[in-house]
Design a protein around this motif. Structure first.
Motif, PDB file in Angstrom:
ATOM      1  N   CYS A   1      -8.200   8.743  -7.533  1.00 14.46           N
ATOM      2  CA  CYS A   1      -7.029   8.963  -6.670  1.00 14.46           C
ATOM      3  C   CYS A   1      -7.474   9.276  -5.249  1.00 14.46           C
ATOM      4  O   CYS A   1      -6.932   8.741  -4.282  1.00 14.46           O
ATOM      5  N   GLY A   2      -8.466  10.168  -5.122  1.00 15.95           N
ATOM      6  CA  GLY A   2      -8.964  10.540  -3.798  1.00 15.95           C
ATOM      7  C   GLY A   2      -9.596   9.350  -3.095  1.00 15.95           C
ATOM      8  O   GLY A   2      -9.344   9.102  -1.915  1.00 15.95           O
TER       9      GLY A   2
ATOM     10  N   THR B   1      -2.994   3.981  -2.146  1.00 15.70           N
ATOM     11  CA  THR B   1      -1.843   4.591  -2.805  1.00 15.70           C
ATOM     12  C   THR B   1      -0.684   4.693  -1.821  1.00 15.70           C
ATOM     13  O   THR B   1       0.470   4.449  -2.168  1.00 15.70           O
ATOM     14  N   MET B   2      -1.016   5.052  -0.568  1.00 17.28           N
ATOM     15  CA  MET B   2       0.022   5.145   0.462  1.00 17.28           C
ATOM     16  C   MET B   2       0.682   3.789   0.697  1.00 17.28           C
ATOM     17  O   MET B   2       1.898   3.710   0.857  1.00 17.28           O
ATOM     18  N   ASP B   3      -0.120   2.722   0.711  1.00 14.79           N
ATOM     19  CA  ASP B   3       0.448   1.373   0.865  1.00 14.79           C
ATOM     20  C   ASP B   3       1.465   1.116  -0.241  1.00 14.79           C
ATOM     21  O   ASP B   3       2.569   0.633  -0.005  1.00 14.79           O
ATOM     22  N   GLU B   4       1.038   1.438  -1.471  1.00 13.50           N
ATOM     23  CA  GLU B   4       1.897   1.196  -2.624  1.00 13.50           C
ATOM     24  C   GLU B   4       3.173   2.038  -2.515  1.00 13.50           C
ATOM     25  O   GLU B   4       4.267   1.578  -2.831  1.00 13.50           O
TER      26      GLU B   4
ATOM     27  N   THR C   1      -3.515   0.620  -8.328  1.00 16.56           N
ATOM     28  CA  THR C   1      -2.785   1.865  -8.070  1.00 16.56           C
ATOM     29  C   THR C   1      -1.827   2.173  -9.212  1.00 16.56           C
ATOM     30  O   THR C   1      -1.739   3.316  -9.676  1.00 16.56           O
TER      31      THR C   1
ATOM     32  N   ALA D   1      -6.893   6.811  -1.780  1.00 19.71           N
ATOM     33  CA  ALA D   1      -5.689   7.458  -1.243  1.00 19.71           C
ATOM     34  C   ALA D   1      -4.915   6.550  -0.294  1.00 19.71           C
ATOM     35  O   ALA D   1      -3.684   6.480  -0.342  1.00 19.71           O
ATOM     36  N   ASN D   2      -5.636   5.824   0.554  1.00 19.33           N
ATOM     37  CA  ASN D   2      -4.941   4.991   1.530  1.00 19.33           C
ATOM     38  C   ASN D   2      -4.205   3.828   0.871  1.00 19.33           C
ATOM     39  O   ASN D   2      -3.128   3.443   1.313  1.00 19.33           O
TER      40      ASN D   2
END
Lengths: 389, 389
Positions: free
Chosen positions: A230-231, A237-240, A113, A234-235
């Motif tokens: 990125c798409g 990225t949310m964790d990060e 990420t 996405a999940n």
């Protein structure tokens, strides 16, 4: 324009003999990373100017900021942000003897990420990193990655003029190689043979989620654009993002606590300047009368408490409470007694604060500079002072 | 078990008369937000236990942590994390007279991302927020949102037993209403009529990107799941992540600077305890000889420098450098002179540091507690002390 502090010789990872220096700039007193490449014939001042123009405006927390490149002493120099305490991904994870431990999938996603975030910013500026190798990515404290050496390939291969699409595509393939390298703890390079690649791919599929395997395979074969990646992730990225928020909150809380000690320190510095000042001429005011007498008794009140039997009490809580109330000019009254017990003063914290302010500004007025100066010995001390003052 | 500090009466936003208190817990001395709901008949101790079980384990930086709920004095109480300096989104953006300014699209995406991140964590735990209204979302410093009041609806409507899919779907619709409310600076509620909704939708389409309009429309009509929303807004999540990283780095740098003042403060506190200690019995050691004499001269060296004409020099750089070298037990030698100039000592910082350590531990040994105590006046001071000690 820079003075070297320490340096490392690298094995010419850009195809030229190169040295890396940790330097202090004479312009701003800050630390920078200075890289010297010798025997470079293909880079002109004009190319340097073009590279400076494009790269110096790229700012991202995941990139060691490019400051400038220039030609001097027939060598090519690059100045980047200095990141203290960093180890490269290669040193940290790939230089090992024997059987290394498997990295947690969560960590791999965090690194992925962070790299994708940095690549996205670079690609959005119509550039490419061109240096995505484990030996050019620093891992600093808190598990944060920083891509170093950006802009160097742009200068060295300026004339080659590869298409933007091509070099951005190469970035994505490099990202795939990094993930595969970390997952298998094996250095994967462009020259790694098919067989090893296949074995590593199988290892990744066996030990990690299908998500990670699918992403890595895609990056290594038909690399999607960074926006598509990125798409896809996405999940993760949310964790990060969740982790980053939590880190921010933790820092913010620590900072609030530390600001408290900053306030207390400033008061103690002022008291230190004022108290027990010897009366050596200039100004009789600094005798132990008036404001200074109150401050001396207050110092005893803060630090020299004793119990009924005369044994000293070391109560940090009392010291901090007293300093906080002094800082806030509290209206609470306290009793200050001289050591012989003959003189007793009843004053409020606000009055003591007033005395301190008066005494300190009088001292400033008679001092040789008229103002406190900041002439520390080294630059580092000066930069600290801005936080103390 | 808590002592109230301040309280606000809210207009019974959960359908019951309610009060909100800022309280200090007797258990850990920390601040909490205590909410009291009166006349609640439908909640039993068993329901409280069930709600505590599910909600107390949800942790997210975007949620005011739920600590517990309980029944006492025939009222229902909820204890949540206290967030200092927060204003609700309603107070901040929707309670306005006249023509409010348009919010930046970037800000709306940041808020949306933060809410989606929090909702994602809640939904992943097979729960729903059920309190996504502008009057229950706090905006704290740095533009950070925190959802308050989680778990309350779960207790009050425990018996209703709506399906998880249904209440999660409602969360997503509420998110759509919040975005539309902020974009139009108009309070949109479930009872807002069709005409107003349509007008607001048109306003959003005219003033913001099609991305934001499409997302809001989808949320208000056929709400996608929170995971689908993550995929849709992946690029905006990356923007938010970039900001969060940059904030972390800025905090980290500030913290490094502040830790410096923490170190200096600890030294000055020790010097304060030791220096000019009056010799009132107990121990003759505290006369001005030996270690203490060195420390007194060192104090003069640090704070009472004068120039050749005898005018005081107020050089903070000198003070900080000297304290840093003392902290590091530097081997550099310094010349300490008595005030009359008759006694001159040449000592290293390391030797002074040694003297300070000795004098301080001797003082600790003879003090009434044997150890420095932390008996500050208030709990807040005690918590500060842990950072000073």
């Amino acid at each position: 324009n820079n003075s070297p502090v320490a340096f490392t010789v690298t094995a010419g990872s850009f195809g030229y003999p190169s040295n890396v220096f940790k330097v202090i700039s004479r312009e701003d007193g800050l630390l920078y990373c200075l890289r010297r490449l010798d025997n470079v014939k293909c880079v002109s001042n004009k190319i340097c100017a073009a590279v400076n123009e494009t790269w110096s405006k790229i700012r991202h927390a995941g990139i060691c900021q490019f400051h400038k490149c220039f030609i001097s002493q027939r060598a090519l120099f690059f100045v980047h942000e200095y990141q203290p305490g960093g180890k490269t991904l290669k040193e940290k994870y790939l230089d090992h003897g024997g059987k290394p431990q498997l990295l947690q999938e969560r960590l791999l996603w965090s690194y992925t990420t962070q790299l994708v975030a940095a690549i996205r910013t670079v690609h959005a500026n119509r550039l490419a990193c061109r240096c995505l190798q484990p030996n050019h990515i620093l891992r600093t404290s808190g598990g944060r990655l920083r891509i170093s050496c950006v802009g160097i390939a742009d200068a060295l291969e300026f004339e080659a003029r590869k298409s933007l699409a091509e070099i951005q595509r190469e970035d994505m393939v490099c990202l795939g190689r990094i993930i595969l390298s970390l997952a298998t703890r094996t250095m994967i390079t462009p020259s790694t043979n098919e067989e090893t690649l296949r074995a590593c791919g199988i290892f990744l599929a066996q030990h990690y989620s299908s998500d990670l395997h699918a992403l890595t395979s895609a990056l290594l074969s038909k690399p999607p654009s960074v926006y598509e990646v990125c798409g896809i992730m996405a999940n993760h990225t949310m964790d990060e993002l969740d982790n980053a928020y939590a880190t921010c909150d933790a820092y913010s809380n620590q900072l609030a606590a530390e600001y408290e000690s900053g306030r207390a320190l400033r008061l103690l510095l002022k008291l230190g300047f004022v108290n027990e000042r010897p009366e050596f001429g200039v100004n009789r005011q600094w005798a132990e009368t008036g404001d200074c007498y109150v401050l001396k008794l207050f110092r005893d009140f803060v630090f020299h408490q004793a119990d009924e039997t005369g044994r000293p009490i070391l109560d940090l809580g009392h010291v901090v409470t007293a300093l906080n109330k002094l800082d806030a000019s509290d209206t609470e009254k306290i009793v200050l007694a001289s050591r012989d017990g003959k003189a007793i003063l009843v004053v409020s914290y606000a009055e003591v604060a007033n005395c301190l302010e008066n005494a300190y500004s009088e001292l400033c007025a008679v001092s040789s500079e008229g103002q406190p100066t900041y002439g520390g010995e080294t630059t580092a001390d000066q930069s600290e002072m801005t936080h103390y003052g």
